[in-house]
Design an enzyme around this catalytic site. Structure first.
Site, PDB file in Angstrom:
ATOM      1  N   LYS A   1      47.854  -8.034  -1.108  1.00 32.29           N
ATOM      2  CA  LYS A   1      47.847  -6.800  -0.311  1.00 32.29           C
ATOM      3  C   LYS A   1      49.268  -6.274  -0.192  1.00 32.29           C
ATOM      4  O   LYS A   1      50.114  -6.881   0.476  1.00 32.29           O
ATOM      5  CB  LYS A   1      47.296  -7.034   1.098  1.00 32.29           C
ATOM      6  CG  LYS A   1      47.063  -5.700   1.816  1.00 32.29           C
ATOM      7  CD  LYS A   1      46.838  -5.844   3.306  1.00 32.29           C
ATOM      8  CE  LYS A   1      48.119  -5.929   4.080  1.00 32.29           C
ATOM      9  NZ  LYS A   1      48.979  -4.740   3.983  1.00 32.29           N
TER      10      LYS A   1
ATOM     11  N   GLU B   1      58.595 -15.791   3.811  1.00 27.81           N
ATOM     12  CA  GLU B   1      59.937 -15.279   3.529  1.00 27.81           C
ATOM     13  C   GLU B   1      60.166 -14.165   4.543  1.00 27.81           C
ATOM     14  O   GLU B   1      59.566 -13.089   4.433  1.00 27.81           O
ATOM     15  CB  GLU B   1      59.981 -14.796   2.072  1.00 27.81           C
ATOM     16  CG  GLU B   1      61.363 -14.834   1.490  1.00 27.81           C
ATOM     17  CD  GLU B   1      62.103 -13.552   1.779  1.00 27.81           C
ATOM     18  OE1 GLU B   1      62.818 -13.513   2.803  1.00 27.81           O
ATOM     19  OE2 GLU B   1      61.958 -12.616   1.004  1.00 27.81           O
TER      20      GLU B   1
ATOM     21  N   CYS C   1      65.988  -8.265   3.134  1.00 27.04           N
ATOM     22  CA  CYS C   1      65.944  -9.336   4.139  1.00 27.04           C
ATOM     23  C   CYS C   1      67.271 -10.095   4.194  1.00 27.04           C
ATOM     24  O   CYS C   1      67.624 -10.626   5.233  1.00 27.04           O
ATOM     25  CB  CYS C   1      64.762 -10.259   3.926  1.00 27.04           C
ATOM     26  SG  CYS C   1      64.306 -10.429   2.235  1.00 27.04           S
TER      27      CYS C   1
ATOM     28  N   GLU D   1      67.313  -8.294  13.573  1.00 24.94           N
ATOM     29  CA  GLU D   1      67.285  -7.659  12.257  1.00 24.94           C
ATOM     30  C   GLU D   1      66.942  -6.184  12.418  1.00 24.94           C
ATOM     31  O   GLU D   1      65.938  -5.833  13.030  1.00 24.94           O
ATOM     32  CB  GLU D   1      66.225  -8.334  11.372  1.00 24.94           C
ATOM     33  CG  GLU D   1      66.184  -7.724   9.997  1.00 24.94           C
ATOM     34  CD  GLU D   1      65.180  -8.393   9.072  1.00 24.94           C
ATOM     35  OE1 GLU D   1      64.019  -8.538   9.465  1.00 24.94           O
ATOM     36  OE2 GLU D   1      65.575  -8.768   7.955  1.00 24.94           O
TER      37      GLU D   1
HETATM   38  P1  ADP Z   1      57.567  -4.511   8.712  1.00 28.83           P
HETATM   39  O1  ADP Z   1      57.770  -4.600  10.179  1.00 28.83           O
HETATM   40  O2  ADP Z   1      58.810  -4.602   7.934  1.00 28.83           O
HETATM   41  O3  ADP Z   1      56.637  -3.407   8.272  1.00 28.83           O
HETATM   42  P2  ADP Z   1      55.530  -6.473   8.649  1.00 28.83           P
HETATM   43  O4  ADP Z   1      55.780  -7.919   8.798  1.00 28.83           O
HETATM   44  O5  ADP Z   1      54.850  -5.745   9.759  1.00 28.83           O
HETATM   45  O6  ADP Z   1      56.897  -5.853   8.273  1.00 28.83           O
HETATM   46  O7  ADP Z   1      54.690  -6.182   7.321  1.00 28.83           O
HETATM   47  C1  ADP Z   1      54.811  -6.895   6.135  1.00 28.83           C
HETATM   48  C2  ADP Z   1      53.437  -7.068   5.527  1.00 28.83           C
HETATM   49  O8  ADP Z   1      52.637  -7.793   6.444  1.00 28.83           O
HETATM   50  C3  ADP Z   1      52.677  -5.765   5.273  1.00 28.83           C
HETATM   51  O9  ADP Z   1      51.898  -5.900   4.093  1.00 28.83           O
HETATM   52  C4  ADP Z   1      51.767  -5.662   6.482  1.00 28.83           C
HETATM   53  O10 ADP Z   1      50.593  -4.898   6.243  1.00 28.83           O
HETATM   54  C5  ADP Z   1      51.427  -7.114   6.714  1.00 28.83           C
HETATM   55  N1  ADP Z   1      50.997  -7.436   8.080  1.00 28.83           N
HETATM   56  C6  ADP Z   1      51.361  -6.834   9.229  1.00 28.83           C
HETATM   57  N2  ADP Z   1      50.739  -7.404  10.277  1.00 28.83           N
HETATM   58  C7  ADP Z   1      49.968  -8.403   9.781  1.00 28.83           C
HETATM   59  C8  ADP Z   1      49.093  -9.374  10.360  1.00 28.83           C
HETATM   60  N3  ADP Z   1      48.878  -9.442  11.667  1.00 28.83           N
HETATM   61  N4  ADP Z   1      48.491 -10.256   9.540  1.00 28.83           N
HETATM   62  C9  ADP Z   1      48.712 -10.228   8.218  1.00 28.83           C
HETATM   63  N5  ADP Z   1      49.508  -9.340   7.610  1.00 28.83           N
HETATM   64  C10 ADP Z   1      50.136  -8.430   8.373  1.00 28.83           C
END
Ligand code: ADP
Length: 502
Positions: free
Chosen positions: A200, A275, A309, A406
């Protein structure tokens, strides 16, 4: 349209056609919409304009994708494929990506806001190389033979060995900062080891992953080996993490979300590679070559707009050269040409979204409120795009939010130090431990200080250099496990021991 917006008429025909097409996911070798029929918007962050919609997957779509991945994992056309055949498929995939490099670079640039050259180098060319590098590993995965004693069975003989078996179905969740690059980092070891995957991409930047789905079909990867779904993290992502038939979660993203994923994975004994974020220090010692340290420190933070990152977001400079370095880095920041990614003159594009622009600005404003000085930039650029000026901040102390959290944007804090042992302690004094760089000509200091830096990757006289053959991963809240290199193979295989009585 402002002059900070991409001129989409400059796009090549292939990228324009793909953007205009109806986007569908890849599940079990079929191109699919979400069961609910729902879609989510995709934007060009230089203009804020919606450039398309992609399926918004829910739990039932995730379930279909996991079922397809499980079936493929067990099906002979994948499970019994010889390593050299997996290698050939990967090489074919790499060739197809290379042939379509310009189209992928344009799609990535428009969707993520990053410059065309940046997208080409880090999302496309490096991905081609990584697919080829990992293809080579497919034929080099092996265990060991082991001489055993079993002293409690003195009259018996044994032959024992270990094998490395593919871990199974992987849930791969990627962020928006280097969209295709991150996806290929996840897909390559899956293919090399014989696993299968549901990938995804981030909801902000799904286009190149969906276009890559076409290449997967064209390369002849068996159906269901790679499934690509698009959707929000809180729905599709969460459903992937919680799915009982996933064997491993491979996540790149924020520490906050990664922590939650780690908890769910641990509760279900799922393998996990995380990561996560960083607040990486750049330490310039008194004897450093400033000709390279000043642009090096600027590149460490402004490369990819600070959306890395391991971005060097805290710059520590020996007090005797502090003013000179601060001024040098600030000059570079002030002179960076900010503009839309498709403009070849652009050196820094917009951030990925208005939300990210707001987030970055709130950090800059918090620094101002706490008494810091803005030496360069410090403002969002008015208009529909999500631009933030390259920003350099001084007069900060280690405890300020801007020095601890960050930001994931083009914001650098600069601080003087006088004692090297003290600066290493300060460099280590955040919850993160991803990267750290030391700038010096003194080889003794290098060997004395590097072991003390708590980071997964350390650099000397450079920063942000990653390589396919070098493991990449963090310590502390920056993550668990490693990507790239042989480590990625190890993290996608499970050791099995076999003992035969002969
Ligand atoms: P950012 O804050 O940089 O957008 P995230 O950690 O929110 O980073 O997002 C990184 C990835 O994790 C994206 O693909 C996002 O859709 C996914 N993501 C966000 N929330 C969840 C969750 N609760 N469970 C699984 N994947 C998630």
């Amino acid at each position: 349209m402002s002059n900070l917006s991409n001129d989409l008429s400059t796009l090549g025909q292939a990228a324009a056609n793909f953007i205009a097409s109806k986007h569908r996911m890849l599940i079990g070798g079929e191109r699919e919409f979400a069961d609910s029929g729902e879609t989510l918007p995709v934007y060009d962050p230089s203009s804020g304009e919606e450039i398309g919609r992609v399926p918004s997957a829910g739990a039932s779509d995730v379930d279909r994708a996991v079922i397809a991945a499980r079936a493929a994992f067990e099906r002979d056309d994948w499970a019994n494929l010889t390593p050299v055949k997996r290698e050939r498929l990967m090489l074919k995939l790499a060739d197809l990506l290379e042939i379509n490099a310009q189209e992928f670079s344009e799609l990535e640039s428009v969707n993520s806001g990053r410059g065309l050259v940046n997208a080409r180098l880090f999302d496309v060319d490096l991905s081609v190389d990584y697919l080829r590098y990992m293809a080579g590993w497919a034929t080099k995965i092996h265990g060991k033979t082991v001489g055993i004693s079993a002293p409690y069975m003195p009259d018996s003989n044994f032959f024992a060995y270990t094998t490395r078996e593919p871990i199974g179905v992987v849930a791969a969740i990627t962020p928006w900062n280097v969209p295709l690059g991150q996806a290929i980092w996840k897909l390559s070891p899956v293919l090399a080891t014989g696993c299968t995957v549901v990938l995804k991409p981030a909801e902000q930047t799904p286009l190149t992953a969906l276009r890559f789905a076409d290449l997967i079909e064209e390369a002849g990867i068996p159906k269901g080996v790679i499934n690509i779904i698009t959707g929000y993290g809180y729905s599709a992502g969460a459903a992937m993490v919680e799915h009982p038939d996933i064997d491993k979660i491979s996540f790149t993203g924020s520490t906050e979300i990664g922590k939650g994923i780690g908890v769910v994975a641990a509760q279900n004994f799922k393998k996990c590679t995380l990561e996560l974020g960083g607040k990486s220090p750049v330490i310039v010692l008194e004897d450093a070559d400033l000709q390279s340290a000043i642009p090096g420190a600027a590149w460490a933070i402004f490369g990819n707009h600070g959306q890395n990152c391991c971005a060097g977001s805290r710059l520590f400079v020996h007090h005797t050269i502090y003013e000179k370095v601060l001024e040098g880095v600030a000059d570079i920041a002030k002179n960076l040409k900010v503009g839309p990614g498709l403009d070849p003159e652009t050196e820094m594009g917009p951030l990925v979204s208005k939300k990210q622009q707001k987030r970055v600005m709130s950090y800059i404003n918090s620094a101002l409120a706490q008494g810091a000085t803005i030496v360069a930039g410090g403002e969002a650029i008015e208009g529909p795009g999500s631009y933030v000026q390259p920003t350099v901040i001084s007069d900060v102390d280690d405890s300020m939010t801007v020095c601890q959290e960050e930001i994931f944007g083009p914001v650098l804090v600069v601080m003087p130090f006088s004692d090297v042992d003290e600066v290493v302690k300060r460099a280590n004094a955040t919850k993160y431990g991803l990267g750290a760089s030391l700038w010096t000509k003194n080889i003794s200091q290098v060997h004395r200080l590097l072991p003390k830096l708590k980071a997964g990757i350390t650099w000397v006289n450079t920063h942000n250099v990653l390589d396919l053959a070098v493991p990449f991963g963090g310590v502390k809240d920056s993550g668990v496990g490693a990507e790239l290199s042989e480590e990625a193979i190890n993290h996608h295989t499970q050791i099995k021991s076999t003992i035969i009585q002969i």
